[in-house]
Design an enzyme around this catalytic site. Structure first.
Site, PDB file in Angstrom:
ATOM      1  N   THR A   1       3.187 -28.050  15.673  1.00  0.00           N
ATOM      2  CA  THR A   1       2.763 -28.100  14.281  1.00  0.00           C
ATOM      3  C   THR A   1       1.827 -29.281  14.075  1.00  0.00           C
ATOM      4  OG1 THR A   1       4.868 -27.168  13.568  1.00  0.00           O
ATOM      5  CG2 THR A   1       3.519 -28.264  11.898  1.00  0.00           C
ATOM      6  N   ARG A   2       0.700 -29.044  13.437  1.00  0.00           N
ATOM      7  CA  ARG A   2      -0.262 -30.127  13.231  1.00  0.00           C
ATOM      8  C   ARG A   2       0.122 -30.966  12.022  1.00  0.00           C
ATOM      9  NH1 ARG A   2      -4.057 -29.512   9.188  1.00  0.00           N
ATOM     10  NH2 ARG A   2      -4.083 -27.497   8.107  1.00  0.00           N
ATOM     11  N   LEU A   3      -0.359 -32.192  12.016  1.00  0.00           N
ATOM     12  CA  LEU A   3      -0.157 -33.077  10.875  1.00  0.00           C
ATOM     13  C   LEU A   3      -1.261 -32.863   9.853  1.00  0.00           C
ATOM     14  CD1 LEU A   3       0.741 -36.466  12.581  1.00  0.00           C
ATOM     15  CD2 LEU A   3       2.270 -35.019  11.262  1.00  0.00           C
ATOM     16  N   GLN A   4      -0.945 -33.050   8.591  1.00  0.00           N
ATOM     17  CA  GLN A   4      -1.962 -33.014   7.557  1.00  0.00           C
ATOM     18  C   GLN A   4      -2.841 -34.262   7.664  1.00  0.00           C
ATOM     19  OE1 GLN A   4      -1.493 -29.623   6.719  1.00  0.00           O
ATOM     20  NE2 GLN A   4      -2.421 -30.449   4.870  1.00  0.00           N
TER      21      GLN A   4
END
Length: 208
Positions: free
Chosen positions: A1-4
């Site tokens: 999951t990528r970070l904002q």
């Protein structure tokens, strides 16, 4: 999951290193925290500094970074992908850096951001820093009454260049004040040089 992109805001108000936790998960380890451990402390805001020309429909600005002076100070964080002499090409997103400021409340976070944007200097490409300076002075932003139509309704009607008029006047006023203060300092220094203390047993005779 990528970070904002805005994850520094979360990190500054929670004290949690989200990147570290993400790496732990990717390594097969468990999170070091639980939801119940999270506590919100203060307020944080973030400005994304882009190489773009606001007055030209926010078009990307390319070139070489010829001057780069970082900002610092209490409650101030900067994440950057550039340095002096870095090239800003046409092939990628023109995001240069992110400035995030924290304060005990929203007002303090905004005040620190204003200072940070003034201190942060980039030359060689056009940036959106002046536009952020404009936004941070607007009543609707300061009192929180703005909405998603803020730029369309308040900013874009002033593009190109009209939005800069107040900023130019403020710069001229600051320059005038600084000039007056420097002049006063020169006068005070001159007076002190010619002052003779009452306790001085000698005197200076002016033969002019």
């Amino acid at each position: 999951t990528r970070l904002q992109v805005e994850h520094p805001v979360t990190e500054m108000i929670t004290g949690i290193d989200l990147v570290k936790q993400q790496i732990r998960i990717a390594s097969g380890l468990k999170l070091e925290i639980k939801q119940s451990d999270l506590k919100i402390n203060g307020h944080a805001i973030e400005c994304r500094i882009y190489a773009e020309d606001v007055d030209n429909n926010f078009a990307p600005s390319t070139g070489k970074i010829t001057h780069h002076r970082l900002t610092s100070g209490p409650g101030t964080r900067i994440d950057r992908g550039i340095d002096l002499m870095s090239e800003v090409p046409i092939y990628y997103d023109p995001l240069l850096s992110k400035i995030t400021t924290w304060g005990k409340n929203r007002e303090e976070a905004i005040a620190r951001m204003k200072r940070a944007l003034i201190e942060y200097q980039i030359s060689g490409v056009i940036t959106n820093i002046p536009a952020f300076n404009w936004v941070l002075k607007q009543k609707s932003f300061l009192d929180g009454s703005f909405d998603i139509n803020f730029l369309d309704n308040e900013f874009l009607p002033l593009v190109p260049n009209k939005w800069k008029e107040n900023s130019i006047k403020e710069i001229e006023q600051i320059a005038a004040i600084m000039g007056a203060l420097l002049k006063q300092k020169e006068i005070s220094s001159s007076i002190k040089k010619n002052e003779i203390p009452d306790t001085n047993k000698w005197f200076i005779q002016n033969y002019e």
